[in-house]
Design a protein around this motif. Structure first.
Motif, PDB file in Angstrom:
ATOM      1  N   GLN A 264     -11.228  13.549 -40.673  1.00  0.00           N
ATOM      2  CA  GLN A 264     -12.018  13.903 -39.496  1.00  0.00           C
ATOM      3  C   GLN A 264     -11.880  15.388 -39.159  1.00  0.00           C
ATOM      4  O   GLN A 264     -11.527  15.769 -38.036  1.00  0.00           O
ATOM      5  CB  GLN A 264     -11.628  13.018 -38.318  1.00  0.00           C
TER       6      GLN A 264
ATOM      7  N   PRO B  30     -17.156  16.311 -36.964  1.00  0.00           N
ATOM      8  CA  PRO B  30     -16.716  14.918 -36.749  1.00  0.00           C
ATOM      9  C   PRO B  30     -17.374  14.265 -35.536  1.00  0.00           C
ATOM     10  O   PRO B  30     -17.405  14.847 -34.442  1.00  0.00           O
ATOM     11  CB  PRO B  30     -15.202  15.057 -36.554  1.00  0.00           C
ATOM     12  N   HIS B  31     -17.947  13.078 -35.780  1.00  0.00           N
ATOM     13  CA  HIS B  31     -18.539  12.214 -34.747  1.00  0.00           C
ATOM     14  C   HIS B  31     -19.825  12.779 -34.130  1.00  0.00           C
ATOM     15  O   HIS B  31     -20.476  12.072 -33.363  1.00  0.00           O
ATOM     16  CB  HIS B  31     -17.523  11.911 -33.637  1.00  0.00           C
TER      17      HIS B  31
ATOM     18  N   GLU C 235     -25.281   5.182 -36.247  1.00  0.00           N
ATOM     19  CA  GLU C 235     -24.334   4.363 -35.484  1.00  0.00           C
ATOM     20  C   GLU C 235     -24.526   2.889 -35.818  1.00  0.00           C
ATOM     21  O   GLU C 235     -25.642   2.391 -35.893  1.00  0.00           O
ATOM     22  CB  GLU C 235     -24.527   4.573 -33.985  1.00  0.00           C
TER      23      GLU C 235
ATOM     24  N   TRP D  76     -19.449   2.233 -34.018  1.00  0.00           N
ATOM     25  CA  TRP D  76     -18.749   3.125 -34.945  1.00  0.00           C
ATOM     26  C   TRP D  76     -19.754   3.830 -35.862  1.00  0.00           C
ATOM     27  O   TRP D  76     -20.911   3.422 -35.992  1.00  0.00           O
ATOM     28  CB  TRP D  76     -17.704   2.370 -35.774  1.00  0.00           C
ATOM     29  N   THR D  77     -19.304   4.923 -36.483  1.00  0.00           N
ATOM     30  CA  THR D  77     -20.100   5.682 -37.444  1.00  0.00           C
ATOM     31  C   THR D  77     -19.259   5.887 -38.706  1.00  0.00           C
ATOM     32  O   THR D  77     -18.112   5.425 -38.794  1.00  0.00           O
ATOM     33  CB  THR D  77     -20.509   7.054 -36.886  1.00  0.00           C
TER      34      THR D  77
ATOM     35  N   TRP E 197     -17.748   8.361 -39.474  1.00  0.00           N
ATOM     36  CA  TRP E 197     -16.571   9.160 -39.152  1.00  0.00           C
ATOM     37  C   TRP E 197     -15.368   8.313 -38.724  1.00  0.00           C
ATOM     38  O   TRP E 197     -14.236   8.792 -38.722  1.00  0.00           O
ATOM     39  CB  TRP E 197     -16.897  10.140 -38.027  1.00  0.00           C
ATOM     40  N   ASP E 198     -15.598   7.079 -38.339  1.00  0.00           N
ATOM     41  CA  ASP E 198     -14.504   6.278 -37.790  1.00  0.00           C
ATOM     42  C   ASP E 198     -13.648   5.653 -38.876  1.00  0.00           C
ATOM     43  O   ASP E 198     -14.131   5.265 -39.956  1.00  0.00           O
ATOM     44  CB  ASP E 198     -15.075   5.183 -36.885  1.00  0.00           C
TER      45      ASP E 198
END
Length: 593
Positions: free
Chosen positions: A127, A147-148, A488, A496-497, A499-500
Motif C-alpha cells: 500500500q 493507495p485506496h 469497489e 473493499w478494493t 488495495w485492501d
C-alpha cells in the motif's frame, strides 16, 4: 519532503533526470530522509547522449552508483543509497518487508512492462504510492497510483501492437518492415534457436529423444530436422565451409524460394473469384542472380560466414575480411541447379491453419530422425557444443556483424520484391524497434511526476487533486485528467478494493480462519497458499486439518519457508455468499508471530 524515504527503480534517462530534480528540490536531504536507487545495468557509450549524469570515463561502471555520486555533487545534503539489484522476486530478501514498510513513495524509471507490473504488485501489497512514467520518442505519459484513491497500474493495459500476418512476412512482403521482420526471424532461427536445440540434444541425447517422442507432433519433427541438418549436411569444419554455407543460403533465400513461389503462383495467376492473384498490396517477386562483383552480395556472404564460424567455434582467418579473397572463394562454390516442384503448399491466408503435414506419420518420422541424429552424434567430438548467437539490437560493437547480416537479409529480400532498400542504421532502428529517446520528453515526464510528488508527500489530498498526463510534443498535444478510482466490491456491510488486504493477528487454526470469515457472512470453501491447496470442502481428508495451525499446514503442504524477517504469510480464500455466488475477497495475511 526533506525527511521522506523514496525508492527510485532504474537509473537510465528517467532515473538520472529524477535524481537531478530531487537534488535540486531537496528531497531526502533531512536527517531522517533517504533516497534509495537501484539498477543492475552498467553505462554504455550510447547512454551518454540522453543520460546526463554520466560521462565518457564512466563507461563500464554501475549506473546507479555513478548517478548517485553525480546527484550528491549537485546537493551534498542528499542522503542516497545506490544498489545494483534488479527489483524482482529473487531480490525480495534485499527489498524485504522492513524496507517496504519504511517507504513514503516509489518512483518507477523503468523501460519494460514486466518490471513495471512487478513494482505495481509490490506497491499494492504494501500500500505504497507509485509514481509511474514513460517515454516513447516525442510521447510521454505519467500515472499516479495512490493507495485506496486510484486504480493500480495493472488495472488497465494498452492493446497489443498489430503485427503483419505471417503469410505476408514469409511470402508476400510489401514494405521494408516485413523484410526486416523476416530477416530477424531467420537470424534467430539459424544462429540462436537451432544451436540451442543442438546443445540440448548433445547435453543429454537420451532425455532429448524422450522429450521429442513424447511431443510427437509436427513441431518436434521440424526441430529434429533442423538439428540433423545443422549437424549433418550443413555442418562446418573450417571457414571455407562457412563461406559455402553462406553462398548456398543466398541461393536458397533469394533465388530458389522465389522461383518456387512464382512457379506455384505465376504472374497471371488468379484467385478463386477470378481476380488477379498478384494484385496490390502483393508484389510479384523476381529471383536475385548472385554476382561476386556486387559488394552487397559479398557483404552478405562475409557477415553470414563469420557468424556461422562463431556459432561452430571455427577460427576466423586474417584473410576472411578481404573482399577480393572472399569473392574468389565464393565463385568456386558449386551451386546445384534448382527445379521447382509441383504440389508445394504456400500459405496465402493468415486465418488458415497449415494442415500440409496432417497425413504424415509424425511419430515414425521422428523415430527415423532420432536414429539418424544418434549416428551424427557419434561422429562429433566429445563435449561438442555450439555457440548460440543472440541478436544485439543496441550493440555498440559494429564489428560483430549482427546488423550486417540482418540488413543484408532484408535488403536482398527487398530487392526480390522491388521494395526500397535501407542502410544499416535505419535497419537497426526498425529491426530492433528502437525509437530514439528525446531529452525534452524525459524532462517533461519527470517534471510532471515531481509536481505530483509534492502532493503525495504532503498527504491528505483527494483524488481530484492528482493528475495523469499524456503528451505528444510532435503534435503538440497535452492531455491531463484525474486518475481513475479503483473498482469497489461489496458484500453486505463490507466494502473493499484491490488495495485492501485483510489481516488476522494470532497463530490461528484452519477452523478459526473459516469462523473468522463466517462472522463476516462469507462461506469459505477453499484455502490456497501459493500454488498449493491447503483446504477444500470437497476433500474429506482435509477435515483432519481443521484443528491444525494454519502456518503448520502451509509449511507442510505448500512448503512455505517464512524467513526470520517476516512475521506473516498470505493465503487466498475462495468464498461464496448465502446464495452460492462467488465473492472475490482480498488477500488474507496471517500474522502468526
Amino acid at each position: 519532503m526533506r525527511d521522506s524515504n523514496i525508492f527510485v527503480v532504474g537509473s537510465g534517462a528517467l532515473g538520472c533526470e529524477f535524481l537531478k530534480n530531487f537534488a535540486l528540490m531537496g528531497v531526502s536531504c533531512g536527517r531522517k530522509g533517504k533516497l534509495t536507487i537501484t539498477d543492475d545495468d552498467v553505462i554504455e557509450k550510447s547512454n551518454l547522449s540522453r543520460q546526463f549524469l554520466f560521462r565518457d570515463w564512466n563507461i563500464g561502471q554501475a549506473k546507479s552508483t555513478v548517478a548517485a555520486t553525480a546527484a550528491s555533487a549537485i546537493n551534498s545534503s542528499l542522503h542516497i543509497d545506490a544498489l545494483q539489484n534488479r527489483a524482482c522476486p529473487e531480490t525480495e530478501h534485499v527489498f524485504n518487508d522492513a524496507f517496504w514498510e519504511g517507504l513514503d513513495a516509489v518512483i518507477n524509471a523503468l523501460d519494460n512492462v514486466n518490471a513495471r507490473m512487478y513494482m505495481d504488485m509490490r506497491c499494492l501489497y504494501f500500500q505504497k504510492p507509485l509514481l509511474e512514467s514513460g517515454t516513447l520518442g516525442p510521447k510521454c505519459n505519467t500515472q499516479m497510483v495512490i493507495p485506496h484513491l486510484t486504480e493500480n497500474y495493472g488495472a488497465s493495459r494498452d492493446p497489443p501492437e498489430k503485427q503483419a500476418p505471417m503469410c505476408t512476412v514469409h511470402s508476400f512482403p510489401h514494405n521494408i518492415d516485413h523484410c526486416l521482420t523476416w530477416a530477424r526471424s531467420e537470424f534467430e532461427g539459424l544462429l540462436e534457436k537451432t544451436p540451442n536445440e543442438v546443445n540440448s540434444f548433445m547435453s543429454n541425447p537420451a532425455e532429448y529423444a524422450a522429450a521429442m517422442r513424447k511431443a510427437g507432433d509436427a513441431q518436434a519433427r521440424e526441430l529434429l530436422e533442423r538439428v540433423r541438418e545443422c549437424l549433418d549436411k550443413e555442418r562446418c569444419y573450417k571457414f571455407e565451409d562457412c563461406i559455402a554455407w553462406a553462398r548456398l543460403k543466398f541461393e536458397d533465400y533469394f533465388s530458389n524460394r522465389v522461383k518456387q513461389l512464382t512457379f506455384t503462383f505465376p504472374e497471371d495467376a488468379a484467385t478463386s473469384t477470378g481476380a488477379p492473384f498478384w494484385s496490390a498490396p502483393k508484389r510479384f517477386p523476381h529471383p536475385v542472380q548472385f554476382s561476386a562483383v556486387d559488394s552487397s552480395h559479398i557483404q552478405f556472404i562475409l557477415a553470414a560466414s563469420i557468424l556461422r564460424a562463431v556459432s561452430f567455434g571455427i577460427p576466423i582467418p586474417d584473410w576472411a575480411k578481404n573482399m577480393g579473397n572472399l569473392a574468389d572463394i565464393v565463385s568456386k562454390v558449386a551451386v546445384p541447379e534448382f527445379e521447382p516442384k509441383s504440389g508445394v503448399k504456400i500459405e496465402t491466408d493468415e486465418k488458415a491453419t497449415n494442415l500440409s503435414s496432417a497425413s504424415v506419420d509424425d511419430a515414425a518420422v521422428i523415430e527415423d530422425l532420432l536414429t539418424k541424429l544418434e549416428a551424427c552424434a557419434k561422429k562429433l567430438p566429445s563435449g561438442f557444443q555450439m555457440k548460440p548467437i543472440q541478436f544485439e539490437k543496441v550493440s555498440h560493437d559494429d564489428t560483430n556483424f549482427h546488423m550486417d547480416l540482418i540488413a543484408g537479409l532484408a535488403n536482398m529480400r527487398a530487392r526480390n520484391y522491388g521494395i526500397q532498400e535501407v542502410d544499416k542504421l535505419k535497419a537497426k532502428f526498425i529491426a530492433g524497434r528502437i525509437i530514439p529517446a528525446i531529452a525534452t520528453t524525459t524532462a517533461m515526464a519527470t517534471g510532471l511526476v515531481c509536481l505530483e510528488l509534492y502532493k503525495v508527500l504532503a498527504g491528505d489530498h483527494p483524488v481530484e487533486d492528482y493528475r495523469n498526463t499524456f503528451a505528444n510534443l510532435a503534435l503538440p498535444m497535452f492531455s491531463m485528467a484525474e486518475p481513475v478510482p479503483p473498482k469497489e466490491m461489496k458484500h453486505q456491510d463490507l466494502r473493499w478494493t484491490v488495495w485492501d488486504r485483510w489481516s488476522i493477528k494470532g497463530n490461528i487454526t484452519v477452523a478459526e480462519l473459516l469462523k473468522w470469515l463466517s462472522d463476516k457472512g462469507l462461506t469459505a470453501y477453499s484455502v490456497s497458499c501459493g500454488t498449493s491447496l491447503l483446504y477444500n470442502t470437497m476433500f474429506p481428508r482435509h477435515r483432519d486439518r481443521l484443528k491444525r495451525k494454519m502456518v503448520d499446514v502451509a509449511q507442510e503442504v505448500a512448503k512455505v519457508d517464512v524467513p526470520a524477517y517476516r512475521k506473516h504469510f498470505d493465503v487466498v480464500v475462495a468464498c461464496e455468499d448465502d446464495d452460492g455466488n462467488d465473492i472475490d475477497i482480498p488477500l488474507i495475511s496471517i500474522y502468526f508471530r
